[in-house]
Design an enzyme around this catalytic site. Structure first.
Site, PDB file in Angstrom:
ATOM      1  N   THR A 161     103.840  18.824  -8.744  1.00  0.00           N
ATOM      2  CA  THR A 161     103.498  17.625  -7.974  1.00  0.00           C
ATOM      3  C   THR A 161     102.062  17.195  -8.271  1.00  0.00           C
ATOM      4  O   THR A 161     101.803  16.042  -8.630  1.00  0.00           O
ATOM      5  CB  THR A 161     103.641  17.921  -6.454  1.00  0.00           C
ATOM      6  N   VAL A 162     101.135  18.117  -8.137  1.00  0.00           N
ATOM      7  CA  VAL A 162      99.720  17.763  -8.306  1.00  0.00           C
ATOM      8  C   VAL A 162      99.337  17.693  -9.787  1.00  0.00           C
ATOM      9  O   VAL A 162      98.695  16.738 -10.233  1.00  0.00           O
ATOM     10  CB  VAL A 162      98.813  18.790  -7.568  1.00  0.00           C
ATOM     11  N   VAL A 221      91.493  21.568   1.024  1.00  0.00           N
ATOM     12  CA  VAL A 221      91.519  21.231   2.447  1.00  0.00           C
ATOM     13  C   VAL A 221      91.546  19.720   2.607  1.00  0.00           C
ATOM     14  O   VAL A 221      90.634  19.027   2.149  1.00  0.00           O
ATOM     15  CB  VAL A 221      90.269  21.764   3.196  1.00  0.00           C
ATOM     16  N   GLY A 243      93.504  17.212   1.397  1.00  0.00           N
ATOM     17  CA  GLY A 243      93.951  16.244   0.374  1.00  0.00           C
ATOM     18  C   GLY A 243      92.840  15.240   0.098  1.00  0.00           C
ATOM     19  O   GLY A 243      91.735  15.621  -0.302  1.00  0.00           O
ATOM     20  N   GLY A 255     106.976  15.751  -1.839  1.00  0.00           N
ATOM     21  CA  GLY A 255     105.953  16.539  -2.536  1.00  0.00           C
ATOM     22  C   GLY A 255     104.826  16.970  -1.616  1.00  0.00           C
ATOM     23  O   GLY A 255     103.714  17.246  -2.074  1.00  0.00           O
ATOM     24  N   GLU A 271     104.455  23.135   0.363  1.00  0.00           N
ATOM     25  CA  GLU A 271     104.158  24.173  -0.629  1.00  0.00           C
ATOM     26  C   GLU A 271     105.454  24.569  -1.336  1.00  0.00           C
ATOM     27  O   GLU A 271     106.556  24.365  -0.801  1.00  0.00           O
ATOM     28  CB  GLU A 271     103.573  25.403   0.081  1.00  0.00           C
ATOM     29  N   ASP A 312      99.281  28.055   6.027  1.00  0.00           N
ATOM     30  CA  ASP A 312      98.526  27.129   5.167  1.00  0.00           C
ATOM     31  C   ASP A 312      97.308  26.584   5.924  1.00  0.00           C
ATOM     32  O   ASP A 312      96.210  26.462   5.383  1.00  0.00           O
ATOM     33  CB  ASP A 312      99.457  25.988   4.729  1.00  0.00           C
ATOM     34  N   LYS A 357      93.162  27.007   5.286  1.00  0.00           N
ATOM     35  CA  LYS A 357      92.241  25.859   5.256  1.00  0.00           C
ATOM     36  C   LYS A 357      91.138  26.026   6.298  1.00  0.00           C
ATOM     37  O   LYS A 357      89.966  25.722   6.041  1.00  0.00           O
ATOM     38  CB  LYS A 357      93.012  24.566   5.507  1.00  0.00           C
ATOM     39  N   GLY A 373     100.506  15.412  -0.805  1.00  0.00           N
ATOM     40  CA  GLY A 373     101.250  14.527  -1.713  1.00  0.00           C
ATOM     41  C   GLY A 373     100.500  14.398  -3.025  1.00  0.00           C
ATOM     42  O   GLY A 373      99.326  14.750  -3.136  1.00  0.00           O
TER      43      GLY A 373
HETATM   44  P1  NAP Z   1     104.344  22.692  -7.664  1.00  0.00           P
HETATM   45  O1  NAP Z   1     104.871  21.318  -7.637  1.00  0.00           O
HETATM   46  O2  NAP Z   1     105.214  23.811  -7.260  1.00  0.00           O
HETATM   47  O3  NAP Z   1     103.800  22.944  -9.152  1.00  0.00           O
HETATM   48  C1  NAP Z   1     103.369  24.208  -9.575  1.00  0.00           C
HETATM   49  C2  NAP Z   1     103.122  24.181 -11.073  1.00  0.00           C
HETATM   50  O4  NAP Z   1     102.590  25.452 -11.444  1.00  0.00           O
HETATM   51  C3  NAP Z   1     104.394  23.982 -11.906  1.00  0.00           C
HETATM   52  O5  NAP Z   1     104.124  23.179 -13.023  1.00  0.00           O
HETATM   53  C4  NAP Z   1     104.750  25.383 -12.348  1.00  0.00           C
HETATM   54  O6  NAP Z   1     105.370  25.463 -13.625  1.00  0.00           O
HETATM   55  C5  NAP Z   1     103.394  26.030 -12.445  1.00  0.00           C
HETATM   56  N1  NAP Z   1     103.533  27.462 -12.187  1.00  0.00           N
HETATM   57  C6  NAP Z   1     103.987  28.063 -11.088  1.00  0.00           C
HETATM   58  N2  NAP Z   1     104.012  29.405 -11.244  1.00  0.00           N
HETATM   59  C7  NAP Z   1     103.568  29.632 -12.488  1.00  0.00           C
HETATM   60  C8  NAP Z   1     103.371  30.803 -13.263  1.00  0.00           C
HETATM   61  N3  NAP Z   1     103.670  32.024 -12.797  1.00  0.00           N
HETATM   62  N4  NAP Z   1     102.883  30.678 -14.508  1.00  0.00           N
HETATM   63  C9  NAP Z   1     102.593  29.460 -15.022  1.00  0.00           C
HETATM   64  N5  NAP Z   1     102.760  28.312 -14.329  1.00  0.00           N
HETATM   65  C10 NAP Z   1     103.249  28.404 -13.080  1.00  0.00           C
HETATM   66  O7  NAP Z   1     103.051  22.818  -6.758  1.00  0.00           O
HETATM   67  P2  NAP Z   1     102.071  21.664  -6.265  1.00  0.00           P
HETATM   68  O8  NAP Z   1     102.623  21.025  -5.049  1.00  0.00           O
HETATM   69  O9  NAP Z   1     101.672  20.817  -7.408  1.00  0.00           O
HETATM   70  O10 NAP Z   1     100.816  22.502  -5.753  1.00  0.00           O
HETATM   71  C11 NAP Z   1      99.949  23.147  -6.655  1.00  0.00           C
HETATM   72  C12 NAP Z   1      98.732  23.698  -5.915  1.00  0.00           C
HETATM   73  O11 NAP Z   1      98.066  22.611  -5.246  1.00  0.00           O
HETATM   74  C13 NAP Z   1      99.033  24.709  -4.807  1.00  0.00           C
HETATM   75  O12 NAP Z   1      97.974  25.623  -4.734  1.00  0.00           O
HETATM   76  C14 NAP Z   1      99.054  23.874  -3.542  1.00  0.00           C
HETATM   77  O13 NAP Z   1      98.749  24.613  -2.393  1.00  0.00           O
HETATM   78  C15 NAP Z   1      97.948  22.903  -3.860  1.00  0.00           C
HETATM   79  N6  NAP Z   1      98.011  21.644  -3.112  1.00  0.00           N
HETATM   80  C16 NAP Z   1      99.149  20.925  -3.100  1.00  0.00           C
HETATM   81  C17 NAP Z   1      99.203  19.736  -2.403  1.00  0.00           C
HETATM   82  C18 NAP Z   1     100.452  18.915  -2.341  1.00  0.00           C
HETATM   83  O14 NAP Z   1     100.445  17.955  -1.576  1.00  0.00           O
HETATM   84  N7  NAP Z   1     101.486  19.211  -3.098  1.00  0.00           N
HETATM   85  C19 NAP Z   1      98.061  19.294  -1.719  1.00  0.00           C
HETATM   86  C20 NAP Z   1      96.890  20.050  -1.759  1.00  0.00           C
HETATM   87  C21 NAP Z   1      96.871  21.232  -2.463  1.00  0.00           C
HETATM   88  P3  NAP Z   1     106.819  24.844 -13.901  1.00  0.00           P
HETATM   89  O15 NAP Z   1     106.595  23.359 -13.947  1.00  0.00           O
HETATM   90  O16 NAP Z   1     107.224  25.409 -15.207  1.00  0.00           O
HETATM   91  O17 NAP Z   1     107.672  25.274 -12.757  1.00  0.00           O
HETATM   92  N1  HSE Z   2     101.483  21.744   1.882  1.00  0.00           N
HETATM   93  C1  HSE Z   2     100.212  21.247   2.192  1.00  0.00           C
HETATM   94  C2  HSE Z   2     100.303  20.309   3.371  1.00  0.00           C
HETATM   95  C3  HSE Z   2      99.651  20.491   1.013  1.00  0.00           C
HETATM   96  O1  HSE Z   2     101.408  19.874   3.667  1.00  0.00           O
HETATM   97  O2  HSE Z   2      99.292  20.036   3.997  1.00  0.00           O
HETATM   98  C4  HSE Z   2      98.244  20.000   1.242  1.00  0.00           C
HETATM   99  O3  HSE Z   2      97.342  21.064   1.299  1.00  0.00           O
END
Ligand code: NAP
Ligand code: HSE
Length: 577
Positions: free
Chosen positions: A265-266, A374, A376, A428, A431, A442, A446, A543
């Site tokens: 997603t990110v 923390v 977004g 998206g 987690e 989570d 934060k 997101g």
């Molecule tokens: P996600 O959609 O699950 O994407 C994770 C990515 O990491 C995927 O591309 C995955 O590869 C790769 N990955 C996972 N495990 C791996 C491994 N063992 N080796 C190599 N690559 C690996 O997660 P996301 O939502 O983007 O979130 C990523 C981070 O940002 C997390 O720490 C989350 O807490 C943080 N975050 C997310 C948001 C949000 O709104 N989504 C907001 C703030 C912070 P594949 O593509 O091959 O599966």
């Molecule tokens: N899963 C987290 C949330 C992503 O919903 O707040 C942003 O840190």
């Protein structure tokens, strides 16, 4: 105490086309991170004004000025609306206000009018409600309420006029060059030398097509200073009541080599934004888990790897970790740091549970940045960091999990819990393991990061009480609705005589509470300092795009730090030789 206001003017050379919008969003977001409020004045995209003018002249020998003014102002209306949508998508709260809404009155020369007044109180009030207002430049209103234009390049004048009335801390005219360049004797531009400072006379003499002369004359009449720079710049030219001086510049600093851990997603959002900033960043590799998974067409397959070691063979200056969890993400962060790379991470879990990373994140320096971990798009860590430089923080309280807030919002409207969670995952927000969201963990991570920065003392996760959404009951929901309140997952850390008390849990918020009314995936933070001063910020907390803007904001900060360091080292080398 009011936040400082900065007026940013995005000229047609910057807003060349829609692809330039991410750079404009980032420029605005950079200022919000600094605790400033932003008035963004926009010109029309690229050649839009010329195109509109040409189309009118093709149809009519002498287009009626009143109608022409109406036609031409649509160019700025289009770019303002586009920027407004982009800010919304990035989770940055913003309002678009046109000349009529801000009461910008002009003299009666329809196509080359002078601005006379605007409603300063209204603009200031709007800036208390949202951190950004977008104003289409170039136009104002005649006495009759019909549009008038401020002459070609008139958005510069709009920006300076608003900056003057608002007593803005800074007015920056954003161009496609990083300042006013020196003009050689033969009239050509010296791309290696710019004015560090430029007097009004010099701006008029050499500013030519870059700045509207009428705007410079306005600045000179009012002793206003302003900056001319490109987006993402740390400098540019300072113009005002000053002597002119020059400095040499690297006309095209090399792009920073970046590798990306994660393309979910990110990660995909970050990759795409970095692709739109190609002159500043070169993505040299992307780490994923599953190399067989199909990827979008714009992701070159040769960049993909599933090995941390291979990824780091690209010798990046900067490593972005958006994998999540504590396995591969930890390997990447540690190996990157050991290799001397700067690191940007969105991984609150990893940063909160590893003591060394927790402490370093709380310092907030440029070797490990974690804005997205923390809030977004809400610059929560930055706000707390800025406040602690000036005064003691007494408490931090916030809605810090977008998924939980989204679920509670839906459940309050009668949607079943599993359906609400499934939708949050589709959007998206959640987690990879949504248990981390709904359990409250989570939020605990934060809060640990925020409180450690706020109180300059390690507030580890084991010191934080935690209740998650399993605490939702029909009785609590009913009690909330009977009191006109709302049930929310609230994170609070407070300094007390017995030490820091920290908790994540469900609370009924009543309408007067500063966290009341935070909807969907929004996050909001209230910081209270000594003297009972409360500072509140909000925006989208989860997101793809709200997280991307925070990650890329960190990435830009790293590049600036790197360029600054390079400049210092160059000048030391020059002195030594
Ligand atoms: P996600 O959609 O699950 O994407 C994770 C990515 O990491 C995927 O591309 C995955 O590869 C790769 N990955 C996972 N495990 C791996 C491994 N063992 N080796 C190599 N690559 C690996 O997660 P996301 O939502 O983007 O979130 C990523 C981070 O940002 C997390 O720490 C989350 O807490 C943080 N975050 C997310 C948001 C949000 O709104 N989504 C907001 C703030 C912070 P594949 O593509 O091959 O599966
Ligand atoms: N899963 C987290 C949330 C992503 O919903 O707040 C942003 O840190």
């Amino acid at each position: 105490m009011h936040s400082p206001i900065v007026v940013l003017k995005f000229g047609s050379s910057v807003l060349e086309n829609h692809e330039a919008i991410p750079a404009a969003v980032l420029e605005i977001y950079r200022e919000i991170r600094r605790g400033r409020r932003v008035v963004a004045v926009v010109s029309a995209f690229g050649n839009r004004t010329d195109e509109l003018l040409a189309s009118a002249r093709q149809l009519f020998d002498e287009p009626d000025p009143a109608s022409l003014a109406r036609l031409l102002e649509t160019g700025e209306a289009e770019s303002a609306a586009t920027l407004g949508m982009a800010l919304d998508q990035a989770g940055v709260p913003a309002r678009i206000l046109d000349a009529g809404q801000i009461g910008l009155k002009t003299s009666e020369e329809i196509l080359d009018a002078e601005p006379h007044e605007f409603d300063v109180v209204r603009v200031r009030q709007e800036l208390l409600a949202v951190p950004v207002i977008v104003v289409p430049g170039f136009s104002g209103k005649l006495k009759s309420g019909a549009p008038a234009l401020l002459g070609r390049g008139g958005s510069d004048l709009t920006a300076l006029f608003l900056a003057h009335g608002l007593r803005a801390t800074e007015c920056r005219l954003l161009k496609d060059v990083d300042g006013l360049l020196q003009v050689r004797k033969d009239g050509s531009l010296d791309y290696g030398t710019r004015y560090a400072t430029a007097s009004y006379d010099e701006c008029l003499r050499v500013g030519g097509p870059l700045i509207q002369p009428k705007a410079v004359e306005f600045a000179a009449r009012h002793g206003l200073s302003f900056r001319i720079a490109r987006c993402g710049s740390g400098g540019g030219t300072f113009a005002g009541p000053v002597e002119s001086s020059f400095e040499s510049i690297d006309p095209a600093p090399a792009p920073t080599t970046v590798v990306l851990g994660g393309l979910g997603t990110v990660g995909l959002g970050v990759f795409r934004w970095l692709q739109s900033l190609k002159s500043d960043f070169r993505v040299a590799g992307i780490l994923v888990r599953d190399l067989t998974q199909p990827r979008p067409d714009d992701v070159p397959s040769h960049l993909l790897t599933d090995s941390v070691e291979t990824l780091l063979e690209a010798h990046p200056e900067l490593v972005i970790e958006v994998i999540g969890g504590t396995g591969k993400a930890a390997d990447l962060v540690h190996q990157a740091r050991a290799a001397g790379c700067r690191v940007v991470s969105a991984n609150k879990q990893l940063l909160a549970i590893e003591p060394e990373l927790l402490i370093e994140t709380s310092f907030g320096h440029d070797r490990l940045l974690a804005s997205a971990s923390v809030g977004g798009s809400v610059p929560a860590l930055e706000l707390v960091g800025t406040l602690t430089q000036r005064e003691e923080v007494v408490s931090v309280q916030g809605i810090l999990n977008g998924t939980c807030n989204y679920i509670l919002d839906r459940v309050n409207s009668g949607v079943e819990f599993p359906d609400a969670l499934a939708r949050a995952q589709d959007l998206g927000l959640a987690e990879a393991d949504p248990h981390l969201d709904v359990s409250g963990l989570d939020c605990v991570y934060k809060l640990s990061l925020l409180a450690t920065r706020a109180f300059k003392e390690e507030v580890t996760v084991d010191r934080i009480d935690c209740e998650g959404l399993d605490g939702i009951t029909a009785e609590r929901l009913q009690k909330a609705s009977e009191s006109d309140g709302e049930l929310k997952l609230v994170a609070t850390a407070r300094r007390t005589s017995a030490g820091i008390v920290a908790r994540v849990g469900l609370e009924i918020l009543l309408p007067h509470h500063p966290l009341f009314g935070c909807e969907k995936e929004a996050n909001r933070l209230v910081v209270e300092t000594e003297g009972h001063r409360q500072v509140v910020i909000d925006g989208k907390g989860a997101g793809r795009w709200p997280t991307t803007v925070a990650v890329v904001g960190d990435v830009l900060q790293c590049r600036q730090a790197e360029l600054k360091l390079g400049k210092i080292l160059d000048s030391r080398r020059a002195k030594a030789s």
